[in-house]
Design an enzyme around this catalytic site. Structure first.
Site, PDB file in Angstrom:
ATOM      1  N   GLU A 111      -6.468   3.239   7.052  1.00  0.00           N
ATOM      2  CA  GLU A 111      -7.869   2.797   7.121  1.00  0.00           C
ATOM      3  C   GLU A 111      -7.982   1.284   7.306  1.00  0.00           C
ATOM      4  OE1 GLU A 111     -10.325   4.591   4.074  1.00  0.00           O
ATOM      5  OE2 GLU A 111     -12.047   3.343   4.622  1.00  0.00           O
ATOM      6  N   HIS A 123     -21.693   8.531   4.730  1.00  0.00           N
ATOM      7  CA  HIS A 123     -21.423   9.975   4.694  1.00  0.00           C
ATOM      8  C   HIS A 123     -22.662  10.703   4.197  1.00  0.00           C
ATOM      9  CE1 HIS A 123     -19.487  13.740   3.772  1.00  0.00           C
ATOM     10  NE2 HIS A 123     -18.304  13.285   4.124  1.00  0.00           N
ATOM     11  N   GLY A 126       0.824  -1.206   0.000  1.00  0.00           N
ATOM     12  CA  GLY A 126       0.000   0.000   0.000  1.00  0.00           C
ATOM     13  C   GLY A 126       0.856   1.252   0.000  1.00  0.00           C
ATOM     14  N   SER A 146     -17.593  17.000  -0.428  1.00  0.00           N
ATOM     15  CA  SER A 146     -16.859  17.088   0.837  1.00  0.00           C
ATOM     16  C   SER A 146     -17.674  17.684   1.989  1.00  0.00           C
ATOM     17  CB  SER A 146     -15.619  17.954   0.623  1.00  0.00           C
ATOM     18  OG  SER A 146     -15.047  18.275   1.853  1.00  0.00           O
ATOM     19  N   HIS A 202     -18.917   5.342   2.811  1.00  0.00           N
ATOM     20  CA  HIS A 202     -17.762   6.192   2.575  1.00  0.00           C
ATOM     21  C   HIS A 202     -16.472   5.678   3.203  1.00  0.00           C
ATOM     22  CE1 HIS A 202     -15.428   9.825   2.066  1.00  0.00           C
ATOM     23  NE2 HIS A 202     -15.258   9.949   3.368  1.00  0.00           N
ATOM     24  N   GLY A 240      -0.790   4.522  -0.097  1.00  0.00           N
ATOM     25  CA  GLY A 240      -1.611   5.690   0.209  1.00  0.00           C
ATOM     26  C   GLY A 240      -0.901   6.499   1.285  1.00  0.00           C
ATOM     27  N   LEU A 241      -1.660   7.322   1.985  1.00  0.00           N
ATOM     28  CA  LEU A 241      -1.001   8.169   2.982  1.00  0.00           C
ATOM     29  C   LEU A 241      -0.407   7.331   4.105  1.00  0.00           C
ATOM     30  CD1 LEU A 241      -3.326  11.252   2.899  1.00  0.00           C
ATOM     31  CD2 LEU A 241      -0.984  11.061   2.085  1.00  0.00           C
ATOM     32  N   ARG A 276     -21.171  12.829  10.987  1.00  0.00           N
ATOM     33  CA  ARG A 276     -21.695  12.161   9.798  1.00  0.00           C
ATOM     34  C   ARG A 276     -22.794  11.142  10.096  1.00  0.00           C
ATOM     35  NH1 ARG A 276     -15.860  11.403   6.772  1.00  0.00           N
ATOM     36  NH2 ARG A 276     -15.619  13.625   6.474  1.00  0.00           N
TER      37      ARG A 276
HETATM   38  C1  LIG Z   1     -13.870  10.741  -1.839  1.00  0.00           C
HETATM   39  C2  LIG Z   1     -13.162  10.682  -0.528  1.00  0.00           C
HETATM   40  C3  LIG Z   1     -12.796  11.849   0.114  1.00  0.00           C
HETATM   41  C4  LIG Z   1     -12.141  11.809   1.336  1.00  0.00           C
HETATM   42  N1  LIG Z   1     -11.784  12.986   1.953  1.00  0.00           N
HETATM   43  C5  LIG Z   1     -11.144  12.934   3.133  1.00  0.00           C
HETATM   44  C6  LIG Z   1     -10.725  14.129   3.782  1.00  0.00           C
HETATM   45  O1  LIG Z   1     -10.918  15.228   3.278  1.00  0.00           O
HETATM   46  N2  LIG Z   1     -10.106  14.039   4.975  1.00  0.00           N
HETATM   47  C7  LIG Z   1      -9.855  12.830   5.575  1.00  0.00           C
HETATM   48  O2  LIG Z   1      -9.260  12.806   6.651  1.00  0.00           O
HETATM   49  N3  LIG Z   1     -10.212  11.679   4.966  1.00  0.00           N
HETATM   50  C8  LIG Z   1     -10.845  11.695   3.772  1.00  0.00           C
HETATM   51  N4  LIG Z   1     -11.213  10.530   3.166  1.00  0.00           N
HETATM   52  C9  LIG Z   1     -10.767   9.252   3.744  1.00  0.00           C
HETATM   53  C10 LIG Z   1      -9.296   9.031   3.417  1.00  0.00           C
HETATM   54  O3  LIG Z   1      -9.029   9.510   2.126  1.00  0.00           O
HETATM   55  C11 LIG Z   1      -8.883   7.567   3.472  1.00  0.00           C
HETATM   56  O4  LIG Z   1      -9.352   6.983   4.644  1.00  0.00           O
HETATM   57  C12 LIG Z   1      -7.370   7.457   3.459  1.00  0.00           C
HETATM   58  O5  LIG Z   1      -6.825   8.208   2.406  1.00  0.00           O
HETATM   59  C13 LIG Z   1      -6.940   6.004   3.350  1.00  0.00           C
HETATM   60  O6  LIG Z   1      -5.539   5.972   3.240  1.00  0.00           O
HETATM   61  P1  LIG Z   1      -4.778   4.596   3.327  1.00  0.00           P
HETATM   62  O7  LIG Z   1      -3.326   4.898   3.177  1.00  0.00           O
HETATM   63  O8  LIG Z   1      -5.196   3.856   4.525  1.00  0.00           O
HETATM   64  O9  LIG Z   1      -5.296   3.747   2.064  1.00  0.00           O
HETATM   65  P2  LIG Z   1      -5.409   4.090   0.503  1.00  0.00           P
HETATM   66  O10 LIG Z   1      -5.087   5.485   0.175  1.00  0.00           O
HETATM   67  O11 LIG Z   1      -6.731   3.538   0.073  1.00  0.00           O
HETATM   68  O12 LIG Z   1      -4.263   3.224  -0.150  1.00  0.00           O
HETATM   69  C14 LIG Z   1      -4.356   1.827  -0.230  1.00  0.00           C
HETATM   70  C15 LIG Z   1      -3.093   1.317  -0.887  1.00  0.00           C
HETATM   71  O13 LIG Z   1      -3.084  -0.107  -0.822  1.00  0.00           O
HETATM   72  C16 LIG Z   1      -2.878  -0.663  -2.113  1.00  0.00           C
HETATM   73  N5  LIG Z   1      -3.655  -1.901  -2.159  1.00  0.00           N
HETATM   74  C17 LIG Z   1      -4.965  -2.052  -1.881  1.00  0.00           C
HETATM   75  N6  LIG Z   1      -5.309  -3.342  -1.993  1.00  0.00           N
HETATM   76  C18 LIG Z   1      -4.202  -4.011  -2.347  1.00  0.00           C
HETATM   77  C19 LIG Z   1      -3.932  -5.379  -2.604  1.00  0.00           C
HETATM   78  N7  LIG Z   1      -4.875  -6.311  -2.504  1.00  0.00           N
HETATM   79  N8  LIG Z   1      -2.663  -5.703  -2.976  1.00  0.00           N
HETATM   80  C20 LIG Z   1      -1.693  -4.763  -3.080  1.00  0.00           C
HETATM   81  N9  LIG Z   1      -1.897  -3.461  -2.811  1.00  0.00           N
HETATM   82  C21 LIG Z   1      -3.134  -3.103  -2.454  1.00  0.00           C
HETATM   83  C22 LIG Z   1      -3.356   0.382  -3.085  1.00  0.00           C
HETATM   84  O14 LIG Z   1      -2.678   0.240  -4.309  1.00  0.00           O
HETATM   85  C23 LIG Z   1      -2.958   1.665  -2.367  1.00  0.00           C
HETATM   86  O15 LIG Z   1      -1.625   1.969  -2.669  1.00  0.00           O
HETATM   87  C24 LIG Z   1     -11.863  10.565   1.946  1.00  0.00           C
HETATM   88  C25 LIG Z   1     -12.237   9.381   1.306  1.00  0.00           C
HETATM   89  C26 LIG Z   1     -12.893   9.435   0.087  1.00  0.00           C
HETATM   90  C27 LIG Z   1     -13.322   8.160  -0.532  1.00  0.00           C
END
Ligand SMILES: Cc1cc2nc3c(=O)[nH]c(=O)nc-3n(C[C@H](O)[C@H](O)[C@H](O)COP(=O)(O)OP(=O)(O)OC[C@H]3O[C@@H](n4cnc5c(N)ncnc54)[C@H](O)[C@@H]3O)c2cc1C
Length: 637
Positions: free
Chosen positions: A425, A266, A40, A284, A401, A42-43, A330
């Site tokens: 998450e 949401h 992963g 948002s 959401h 993401g952030l 929410r």
């Molecule tokens: C439209 C929207 C708007 C949002 N706005 C906000 C906001 O303004 N403020 C806030 O605090 N939160 C917000 N959120 C929530 C927030 O964006 C997410 O909870 C957060 O970004 C999740 O980050 P993460 O690093 O946990 O996962 P993600 O960013 O989902 O990254 C997951 C990573 O895992 C990898 N991955 C997934 N499955 C597999 C697999 N099976 N095998 C290999 N790799 C895999 C993907 O490639 C990716 O790199 C929002 C969510 C959405 C949907």
């Protein structure tokens, strides 16, 4: 299953400092001897990979997209919380801690939430240093706005693209480490299996999306940061690629899954407009800073919104929750929207929508200010709905959401499998039964930049590791399991696509496990899901071949996991004999229709243990002990 949360002793404010001091350090020269697998980008994962590599560990990074910077975090719009108190309106670490615990309906672990509030300020400093272009005030200080569940302004933002800007910050740090040879990125890889050696997480099996090859990778620890499982409901605000697969495979290898029924709906999304839609769009929560939510008082109202006089409108959030008004959290705002629509006062052609109106704000502040604050969101709405929200109120409705449940982790963010850590998450740690807006980005970056860099060291230095390599039997066996699964799916040659099954699962979930749950509806879902799953394994149609690029196969693998996981979500919902946060069982509500908790019997995290195929999962409980806040009825009135 042993659930030792490893919460450090001492006063709440000192736990994290004390823990960091007590954790053993890895000598800088030894860090390069450790290989860490990060699934992963993401952030959560991106921040962690960059930070661990900066410390000197070797990091292998995996993601399903073609680039780490396309992780779903890029979609985050509204902002990120921190207790800086720049507006001088009364914020503090303690208040952010309290708001988050209360916002989560008192179902999160105090020590984790306090640490989150503590490191929130470091995140902002770190991101500013990276060059993240947060909005600024005239005087140059970073600007703040309000989000739900808070009566002050603590949300930092970069227009409506906060996630994208933060992710670019993490990505550039990651790329710096790639250039230094400290990180290797493996894009377009889907994690299929977690590999355990002597009971410890020592590797993963992935499928290469481009070549179809099954690959094995070994390391000293595996970190899962694979996002949430909102797409179990098929339609959600999540990107289409979001899935539960990596976490689900870890669960089947012994990682406890906590509180899967805590899903967030949401309140402000563009309503469903047809049967062939596959995704929903978030508007948002930041919009509720200036937008006012209302429906007509009269269910028979036919006029256009601009023609309905003030006296005939019901600004129901302001009426029901005068202290928080349009910024009620929410879960509460979503249920209120459902309630007015159930009364027949919904608007639009489906009557499943409410207005989000900016007319007052535009009159008060001018169109240019609203455009500056939310321009890209207004443009997005206009493009999708073909209506100008500067002229006509937006129409919005609740949608799935975010998921507060996830793999159980201790204070070190380690799951019940030694060496398998979970961030962002994907874990269950900080949001209890309901997440407050702008707190997911805060948690993902806290986990990645400021928690795992310390805690993983404690594990690595305190564990005895035998050498492993991918030609060992454990890896071969896991490869075999992944290949067999693919073969089985390819052999079925049924008549219905995985997409069609997923859509059906989504209908079941929304209809029977949605905003208003009852035992009867949940039991119905528990009957329907296994039946759909059985049909899936007889009738799914997977196109193409297993040997190369094949999106149909990728989807089939993910849907198979959703079909198993959905049942666990329902079991958890049936088991939770109370209403709290995003889990609302209609049998447990106050006279005013608010969620009714049972603190006597349900103040715990429900942690599910895999018992084998076809067997009921085993329930374990982590009691939640509140020493610093008083459990109270959550009121936003
Ligand atoms: C439209 C929207 C708007 C949002 N706005 C906000 C906001 O303004 N403020 C806030 O605090 N939160 C917000 N959120 C929530 C927030 O964006 C997410 O909870 C957060 O970004 C999740 O980050 P993460 O690093 O946990 O996962 P993600 O960013 O989902 O990254 C997951 C990573 O895992 C990898 N991955 C997934 N499955 C597999 C697999 N099976 N095998 C290999 N790799 C895999 C993907 O490639 C990716 O790199 C929002 C969510 C959405 C949907």
């Amino acid at each position: 299953m042993q659930l030792d949360a490893k919460i450090p002793g001492g006063p709440l404010q000192e736990k994290w400092d004390r823990h960091r001091f007590e954790l053993k350090l890895v000598n800088p020269a030894n860090k390069r001897k450790f290989d860490i697998i990060m699934v992963g980008t993401g952030l959560g994962g991106g921040a962690a990979a960059a930070s661990l590599a900066e410390l000197g560990y070797n990091v292998k990074v995996f993601c399903i997209q073609d680039s780490p910077r396309r992780a779903h975090s890029i979609a985050a719009q509204g902002g990120i919380n921190a207790a800086k108190n720049y507006p001088n309106d009364g914020d503090s670490i303690w208040r952010l801690f309290f708001d988050t615990i209360k916002g989560g309906d008192f179902r999160a672990r105090e020590a984790n939430v306090y640490r989150l509030a503590q490191v929130s300020n470091l995140i902002i400093d770190h991101c500013v240093a990276q060059g993240v272009p947060f909005a600024r005030e005239y005087g140059g200080l970073l600007d703040n706005r309000s989000f739900g569940g808070a009566q002050l302004q603590r949300t930092f933002y970069a227009r409506g693209q906060t996630g994208q800007q933060l992710l670019l910050g993490a990505y550039q740090s990651l790329m710096r480490q790639v250039a230094k040879g400290q990180v290797t990125v493996y894009p377009r890889r889907e994690m299929m299996e977690l590999v355990l050696v002597d009971g410890k997480a020592r590797g993963i099996i992935v499928r290469n999306h481009v070549t179809g090859e099954i690959e094995s990778h070994a390391g000293h620890a595996v970190v899962l940061a694979t996002g949430g499982y909102g797409n179990t409901y098929y339609m959600s605000t999540n990107g289409k690629g979001c899935n539960v697969s990596a976490c689900w495979q870890a669960y089947k290898k012994g990682a406890g899954f906590a509180n899967p029924c805590f899903t967030q709906i949401h309140p402000t999304c563009i309503p469903v407009h047809g049967d062939f839609q596959s995704k929903l769009t978030l508007m948002s929560e930041s919009l509720r800073n200036d937008g006012r939510v209302w429906v007509p008082k009269d269910p028979k109202e036919k006029r256009r919104p601009q023609e309905i006089p003030e006296s005939e409108r019901d600004y129901y959030l302001e009426r029901m929750y005068p202290s928080f008004g349009n910024l009620a959290p929410r879960d509460i705002s979503s249920r209120a929207a459902k309630r007015v629509c159930d009364e027949g006062r919904g608007v639009g052609s489906t009557k499943l929508a409410v207005y989000l109106d900016f007319a007052d704000a535009i009159k008060r502040l001018g169109k240019n200010v609203i455009e500056e604050r939310y321009g890209n969101l207004f443009q997005m709405y206009d493009k999708i709905v073909d209506e100008d929200p500067y002229q006509v109120p937006m129409m919005i409705y609740p949608a799935v959401h975010y998921t507060m449940g996830g793999l159980w982790v201790d204070y070190n963010l380690m799951s019940t499998i030694p060496g398998c850590f979970v961030l962002g998450e994907a874990n269950f740690s900080d949001h209890g039964a309901n997440r407050l807006g702008a707190s997911a980005l805060m948690q993902g970056l806290a986990d990645g930049y400021f928690v795992i860099p310390y805690t993983i060291g404690g594990y690595l230095v305190g564990t005895k590791f035998d050498a492993v390599n991918t030609s060992q039997q454990q890896f071969k066996d896991a490869e075999g399991v992944a290949k067999d699964r693919i073969k089985k799916l390819m052999r079925i040659k049924g008549k219905k696509t995985a997409e069609a099954f997923h859509r059906e699962l989504g209908h079941i979930m929304w209809e029977y496990v949605g905003m208003g749950r009852t035992d009867e509806r949940l039991k119905k879902a528990k009957e329907l899901i296994p039946a759909l799953r059985a049909e899936y394994w007889e009738n799914v149609k997977v196109l193409g071949s297993a040997d190369g690029f094949n999106p149909s196969l990728v989807q089939a693998i993910r849907v198979a996991d959703f079909l198993e996981f959905a049942e666990l979500l329902v079991v958890d919902a049936l088991n939770r004999r109370e209403s709290c946060g995003g889990h609302f069982n209609e049998a447990f509500q106050t006279e005013e229709g608010e969620a009714l908790r049972d603190d006597q019997n349900m103040a715990h995290a429900a942690v599910w243990e895999y018992a084998g195929e076809g067997k009921e999962p085993i329930l374990n409980k982590e009691p939640l002990v509140f020493e610093n806040v008083k459990l109270a009825v959550r009121s936003y009135k």
